[in-house]
Design a protein around this motif. Structure first.
Motif, PDB file in Angstrom:
ATOM      1  N   UNK A  69       3.728  19.697 -25.751  1.00 52.52           N
ATOM      2  CA  UNK A  69       4.801  20.669 -25.954  1.00 52.52           C
ATOM      3  C   UNK A  69       6.164  20.003 -25.890  1.00 52.52           C
ATOM      4  N   UNK A  70       6.357  19.058 -24.972  1.00 54.63           N
ATOM      5  CA  UNK A  70       7.648  18.361 -24.851  1.00 54.63           C
ATOM      6  C   UNK A  70       7.937  17.538 -26.107  1.00 54.63           C
ATOM      7  N   UNK A  71       6.921  16.885 -26.652  1.00 57.01           N
ATOM      8  CA  UNK A  71       7.119  16.110 -27.878  1.00 57.01           C
ATOM      9  C   UNK A  71       7.475  17.033 -29.045  1.00 57.01           C
ATOM     10  N   UNK A  72       6.820  18.197 -29.081  1.00 58.12           N
ATOM     11  CA  UNK A  72       7.120  19.149 -30.153  1.00 58.12           C
ATOM     12  C   UNK A  72       8.528  19.697 -30.011  1.00 58.12           C
ATOM     13  N   UNK A  73       8.936  20.012 -28.779  1.00 58.00           N
ATOM     14  CA  UNK A  73      10.239  20.640 -28.561  1.00 58.00           C
ATOM     15  C   UNK A  73      11.394  19.664 -28.724  1.00 58.00           C
ATOM     16  N   UNK A 128      11.248  16.375 -29.999  1.00 60.88           N
ATOM     17  CA  UNK A 128      11.191  15.407 -31.098  1.00 60.88           C
ATOM     18  C   UNK A 128      10.989  16.116 -32.436  1.00 60.88           C
ATOM     19  N   UNK A 129       9.920  16.922 -32.519  1.00 62.92           N
ATOM     20  CA  UNK A 129       9.571  17.529 -33.800  1.00 62.92           C
ATOM     21  C   UNK A 129      10.634  18.524 -34.272  1.00 62.92           C
ATOM     22  N   UNK A 130      10.958  19.505 -33.438  1.00 59.07           N
ATOM     23  CA  UNK A 130      11.904  20.545 -33.865  1.00 59.07           C
ATOM     24  C   UNK A 130      13.283  19.995 -34.223  1.00 59.07           C
ATOM     25  N   UNK A 131      13.891  19.116 -33.388  1.00 60.46           N
ATOM     26  CA  UNK A 131      15.195  18.566 -33.804  1.00 60.46           C
ATOM     27  C   UNK A 131      15.114  17.725 -35.078  1.00 60.46           C
ATOM     28  N   UNK A 132      13.997  17.049 -35.286  1.00 64.78           N
ATOM     29  CA  UNK A 132      13.868  16.171 -36.457  1.00 64.78           C
ATOM     30  C   UNK A 132      13.739  16.951 -37.754  1.00 64.78           C
ATOM     31  N   UNK A 133      13.260  18.193 -37.676  1.00 63.41           N
ATOM     32  CA  UNK A 133      13.082  18.991 -38.891  1.00 63.41           C
ATOM     33  C   UNK A 133      14.094  20.127 -38.954  1.00 63.41           C
ATOM     34  N   UNK A 167       1.349  23.624 -40.741  1.00 66.61           N
ATOM     35  CA  UNK A 167       1.780  22.284 -41.148  1.00 66.61           C
ATOM     36  C   UNK A 167       1.542  21.260 -40.045  1.00 66.61           C
ATOM     37  N   UNK A 168       1.848  21.633 -38.803  1.00 63.77           N
ATOM     38  CA  UNK A 168       1.618  20.726 -37.675  1.00 63.77           C
ATOM     39  C   UNK A 168       0.132  20.404 -37.539  1.00 63.77           C
ATOM     40  N   UNK A 169      -0.711  21.411 -37.709  1.00 62.16           N
ATOM     41  CA  UNK A 169      -2.150  21.182 -37.620  1.00 62.16           C
ATOM     42  C   UNK A 169      -2.651  20.284 -38.751  1.00 62.16           C
ATOM     43  N   UNK A 170      -2.064  20.431 -39.934  1.00 60.72           N
ATOM     44  CA  UNK A 170      -2.532  19.662 -41.088  1.00 60.72           C
ATOM     45  C   UNK A 170      -2.070  18.208 -41.059  1.00 60.72           C
ATOM     46  N   UNK A 171      -1.057  17.878 -40.274  1.00 64.56           N
ATOM     47  CA  UNK A 171      -0.631  16.484 -40.167  1.00 64.56           C
ATOM     48  C   UNK A 171      -1.121  15.842 -38.874  1.00 64.56           C
ATOM     49  N   UNK A 172      -1.778  16.634 -38.025  1.00 69.53           N
ATOM     50  CA  UNK A 172      -2.280  16.092 -36.768  1.00 69.53           C
ATOM     51  C   UNK A 172      -3.475  15.177 -37.014  1.00 69.53           C
ATOM     52  N   UNK A 173      -3.536  14.083 -36.286  1.00 71.76           N
ATOM     53  CA  UNK A 173      -4.646  13.138 -36.427  1.00 71.76           C
ATOM     54  C   UNK A 173      -5.934  13.684 -35.827  1.00 71.76           C
TER      55      UNK A 173
END
Length: 289
Positions: free
Chosen positions: A195-199, A201-206, A87-93
């Motif tokens: 990795x910091x943005x994923x850890x 921002x992404x993980x807490x948001x979902x 999913x992360x790969x499919x929404x990546x620009x």
């Protein structure tokens, strides 16, 4: 107009309630009743807790239960990680060909679980499988996918992840695209790595979406039947006989419907306890900031 809409709304609610009572509530009540009886499909004789006593003294039950727990404990993290990664790969620009990839990953959801099992059985057959054919073409020895319990378990695991990927992917993509872009822009200004943005921002948001995916995955794997049945038929031996296969075997092949109903009630309690614990520890799918 409002009164007419209320009538239609009431009609739809009544229809759903009738269907729920007829196909869910009533069978559940019958299952509870049959679990206290000796029932072979013809006459139900009340025997109290005898089925449960025999159940907790049955080594076959504990063997199938332990396999089910192992299958779930390994399968749920594997499904979660692969679904989230795709999913992360499919929404990546930065990803090219995302529309084609979405269609490819979505296709397994359109296939019946029985067909999925037959397809993977054809791919991983020992004497006729496509994978062993490729291995032999490059000079390797064929692998005992069907007669070795460990290999059979791996095949079931990968087939499960492949089958459930599409649904989880849709849920994750919906959650990922709803994350405000301003959060990532602020992280870039502060020098945050990918990795910091994923850890942070992404993980807490979902977190709520993760709760839903994990919960549904546990339910799906604990109750998985048609795909495993058509793929391995519980074999080799009983190495991939999970709890639902055990219920089917005792209830329909051995005609011990009351005993199988008792196993079903145990499975229901396990799923209920897991749901309540996960709901409590995640505060209903919410994680504190």
């Amino acid at each position: 107009m409002k009164d007419q809409n209320k009538k239609w709304a009431f009609l739809f609610i009544v229809l759903n309630l009738v269907l729920f009572l007829l196909f869910f509530a009533w069978p559940a009540i019958l299952g509870v009743y049959y679990s206290f009886t000796e029932y072979n499909g013809n006459v139900a004789t009340f025997i109290g807790l005898e089925n449960y006593i025999n159940l907790f003294q049955d080594p076959s039950f504990y063997k199938s239960l332990s396999r089910t727990f192992l299958y779930t404990a390994v399968g749920v993290p594997f499904i979660y990680i692969t679904s989230l990664l795709v999913s992360v790969l499919l929404v990546s620009k930065h990803t090219k060909g995302k529309n084609v990839a979405k269609v490819i990953f979505f296709l397994p959801w359109l296939i019946s679980p029985i067909v999925v099992g037959v397809l993977w059985r054809w791919m991983f057959g020992e004497s006729f499988g496509f994978i062993n054919y490729i291995i032999q073409l490059i000079g390797g020895e064929p692998i005992a996918w069907s007669s070795d319990g460990n290999y059979a378990f791996l095949v079931v695991l990968f087939a499960t992840a492949w089958m459930h990927l599409a649904f989880n992917m849709l849920i994750f993509i919906g959650a990922l695209i709803s994350i405000p872009k301003s959060l990532y822009e602020a992280a870039e200004i502060d020098g945050g790595s990918g990795w910091q943005k994923f850890r942070y921002i992404t993980l807490p948001s979902i977190s709520s979406t993760s709760f839903l995916v994990i919960l549904l995955s546990v339910f799906n794997l604990m109750k998985e039947f048609p795909m495993v049945q058509s793929l391995t038929n519980g074999g080799p031996g009983t190495d991939t006989t999970f709890l639902v296969q055990y219920i089917y075997e005792t209830g329909f092949n051995q005609m011990k419907v009351g005993y199988a109903s008792a196993v079903s009630m145990v499975l229901f309690v396990i799923l209920l306890v897991f749901s309540l614990l996960q709901f409590k520890f995640t505060r209903g799918g919410r994680v504190d900031e």
